[in-house]
Write a protein that holds these residues in place. Structure first.
Motif, mmCIF file in Angstrom:
data_model
loop_
_atom_site.group_PDB
_atom_site.id
_atom_site.type_symbol
_atom_site.label_atom_id
_atom_site.label_comp_id
_atom_site.label_asym_id
_atom_site.label_seq_id
_atom_site.Cartn_x
_atom_site.Cartn_y
_atom_site.Cartn_z
ATOM 1 N N VAL A 312 0.845 -1.197 0.000
ATOM 2 C CA VAL A 312 0.000 0.000 0.000
ATOM 3 C C VAL A 312 0.880 1.247 0.000
ATOM 4 C CG1 VAL A 312 -1.707 1.310 1.316
ATOM 5 C CG2 VAL A 312 -1.882 -1.186 1.174
ATOM 6 N N LYS A 313 0.549 2.183 -0.862
ATOM 7 C CA LYS A 313 1.352 3.395 -1.006
ATOM 8 C C LYS A 313 0.665 4.651 -0.482
ATOM 9 C CE LYS A 313 4.745 1.317 -3.153
ATOM 10 N NZ LYS A 313 6.062 1.133 -2.479
ATOM 11 N N THR A 314 -0.625 4.547 -0.148
ATOM 12 C CA THR A 314 -1.382 5.713 0.308
ATOM 13 C C THR A 314 -2.234 5.346 1.513
ATOM 14 O OG1 THR A 314 -1.508 6.624 -1.939
ATOM 15 C CG2 THR A 314 -3.080 7.470 -0.323
ATOM 16 N N ILE A 315 -2.159 6.169 2.556
ATOM 17 C CA ILE A 315 -3.015 6.044 3.727
ATOM 18 C C ILE A 315 -3.915 7.275 3.761
ATOM 19 C CG2 ILE A 315 -3.119 5.728 6.222
ATOM 20 C CD1 ILE A 315 -1.633 3.479 4.801
ATOM 21 N N PHE A 316 -5.225 7.058 3.774
ATOM 22 C CA PHE A 316 -6.155 8.177 3.697
ATOM 23 C C PHE A 316 -6.533 8.715 5.082
ATOM 24 C CE2 PHE A 316 -7.296 6.216 -0.485
ATOM 25 C CZ PHE A 316 -6.986 7.326 -1.269
ATOM 26 N N PHE A 317 -6.630 10.044 5.161
ATOM 27 C CA PHE A 317 -7.159 10.717 6.342
ATOM 28 C C PHE A 317 -8.194 11.729 5.873
ATOM 29 C CE2 PHE A 317 -3.747 13.446 4.890
ATOM 30 C CZ PHE A 317 -4.192 14.732 5.137
ATOM 31 N N ILE A 329 1.315 5.737 10.441
ATOM 32 C CA ILE A 329 1.391 4.505 9.651
ATOM 33 C C ILE A 329 2.091 4.751 8.324
ATOM 34 C CG2 ILE A 329 -0.011 2.809 8.402
ATOM 35 C CD1 ILE A 329 -1.995 2.924 10.693
ATOM 36 N N ALA A 330 1.796 5.869 7.683
ATOM 37 C CA ALA A 330 2.453 6.183 6.416
ATOM 38 C C ALA A 330 3.966 6.281 6.594
ATOM 39 C CB ALA A 330 1.899 7.487 5.850
ATOM 40 N N ASN A 331 4.401 6.920 7.659
ATOM 41 C CA ASN A 331 5.834 7.034 7.920
ATOM 42 C C ASN A 331 6.465 5.675 8.211
ATOM 43 O OD1 ASN A 331 5.766 9.815 7.612
ATOM 44 N ND2 ASN A 331 5.410 10.208 9.789
ATOM 45 N N GLU A 332 5.722 4.820 8.892
ATOM 46 C CA GLU A 332 6.216 3.496 9.246
ATOM 47 C C GLU A 332 6.476 2.634 8.014
ATOM 48 O OE1 GLU A 332 7.245 0.119 11.583
ATOM 49 O OE2 GLU A 332 7.025 2.239 12.155
ATOM 50 N N ILE A 333 5.646 2.776 6.998
ATOM 51 C CA ILE A 333 5.755 1.900 5.817
ATOM 52 C C ILE A 333 6.316 2.612 4.598
ATOM 53 C CG2 ILE A 333 3.819 0.506 6.635
ATOM 54 C CD1 ILE A 333 2.078 1.875 4.531
ATOM 55 N N GLY A 334 6.680 3.882 4.751
ATOM 56 C CA GLY A 334 7.232 4.622 3.623
ATOM 57 C C GLY A 334 6.197 4.991 2.582
#
Length: 374
Positions: A312-317, A329-334
């Motif tokens: 997954v490349k995008t985490i939505f807020f 989470i985005a920072n954790e997985i790049g």
């Protein structure tokens, strides 16, 4: 001007407000309708210069937007939740209660979204207030959090549930635009105050499916036609025009998402279950139905694991609450974080930019297309 003469005195209203205990620490101050009031709309309307207009209060932005398109120039439409405020955090003040009781019509989505609605409508008993529950008759989904809270997989493949299993408990009730004394169907547990809101285990975010938004618009049309039957034809003409725009939006979502590379997307707030179901997608929410709900450490770990395994490349807020959980989470997985707007309210800046429900939904579509084809 009141459309019905309900004969309430200031004293009797005060007694009702005290009995209902309507004070709220989270109610808004001053003009609750900042950025959200309209006496006209696009669409067909009668010449109303000499016509007494309906006075309508709406619960939060989507209800305001849908209502103003249906009512056109035949009503003054004011929203209760101020622009830029998260509606889950809003509760009516005594001033709000008085304004609702003095209105001709209250339009709310229902399904547990407005935890304050039952108390307000109880206080308005005998006032002649017409209450229109826009989600009436729509089959509701259960809280997606219940299905994955203790599961090992974050994918949430069971979020959609079997058809008919979670049917609206009053779906057989005739008359979608019913008044409160005909029997409301708010989810249980709304007597609690504060920032934790119990939706009764049901997902209230039906407006995020354009197909279900059409049903809400038709319920509003029906309710307004009952409130002012002399304007039934105008309400239908206005509703038809807006429904056509919603149906075009629905077709665009279907065409754009049917061949996407992936079908799952991660959101900070579990608001997109109906949209996901409509278009064959799977929402993977970090937290539950309330946007301020904090996920457990195990849930965060599950999401990180899922995101890594599925690249997954995008985490939505969303716009009205902090993005820190999604950013973590985005920072954790790049990955990157991006907005997927649940349209629970627009900010003053968004309103100034001319955004509305359909325009924001098209922004959501572009965001989903990008994330699902990375």
């Amino acid at each position: 001007m009141k459309f019905w003469n309900h004969g309430l005195t200031a004293l009797s209203l005060s007694v009702m407000l005290v009995a209902a205990g309507c004070g709220s620490s989270t109610g808004s101050e001053g003009n609750n309708n900042a950025g959200y009031s309209s006496s006209s709309s696009t669409g067909a309307s009668a010449n109303t210069e000499a016509t007494e207009k309906l006075e309508i209060k709406t619960s939060f932005y989507p209800m305001y937007e849908f209502t103003r398109h249906v009512a056109g120039d035949l009503a003054n439409v004011e929203n209760l939740v101020p622009a830029g405020m998260e509606p889950h955090d809003w509760e009516p003040t005594a001033q709000d209660m008085a304004a609702i009781t003095d209105a001709d019509v209250l339009i709310y989505s229902g399904a547990g979204m407005e935890g304050w609605a039952e108390q307000v409508l109880d206080s308005a008993t005998g006032s002649g207030l017409k209450a229109i529950e826009a989600s009436h008759g729509i089959e509701l989904m259960k809280d997606a959090e219940e299905g994955h809270e203790h599961g090992e997989e974050a994918h949430g493949e069971e979020h959609e549930h079997e058809d008919g299993e979670h049917a609206h408990e009053e779906q057989a009730h005739e008359g979608e635009g019913h008044t409160h004394d005909e029997g409301g169907h708010e989810a249980e547990g709304h007597e609690e105050s504060g920032h934790h809101h119990d939706h009764g285990g049901l997902d209230p975010h039906v407006w995020l499916s354009p197909a279900l938004a059409v049903q809400e618009v038709r319920n509003i049309e029906k309710g307004l036609s009952e409130a002012a039957p002399q304007y039934k034809d105008q309400f239908k003409t206005n509703a038809d025009a807006y429904v056509a725009a919603l149906e075009a939006l629905d077709k665009d979502f279907t065409a754009a998402l049917k061949d996407s590379k992936r079908k799952d997307f991660i959101t900070q707030h579990a608001a997109f279950g109906y949209l996901a179901k409509q278009y064959g997608l799977t929402q993977v929410p970090i937290a539950g139905l309330s946007p301020d709900q904090e996920p457990s450490p195990s849930r965060m770990a599950d999401i990180v694991k899922f995101a890594k395994e599925h690249n997954v490349k995008t985490i939505f807020f969303e716009t009205l609450v902090s993005s820190k959980v999604a950013d973590t989470i985005a920072n954790e997985i790049g990955a990157q974080s991006a907005v997927l707007n649940p349209i629970e309210g627009l900010t003053e800046e968004e309103l100034a930019d001319g955004l509305d429900y359909i325009k924001v939904m098209r922004q959501n579509l572009e965001a989903l297309k990008a994330a699902l084809n990375e």
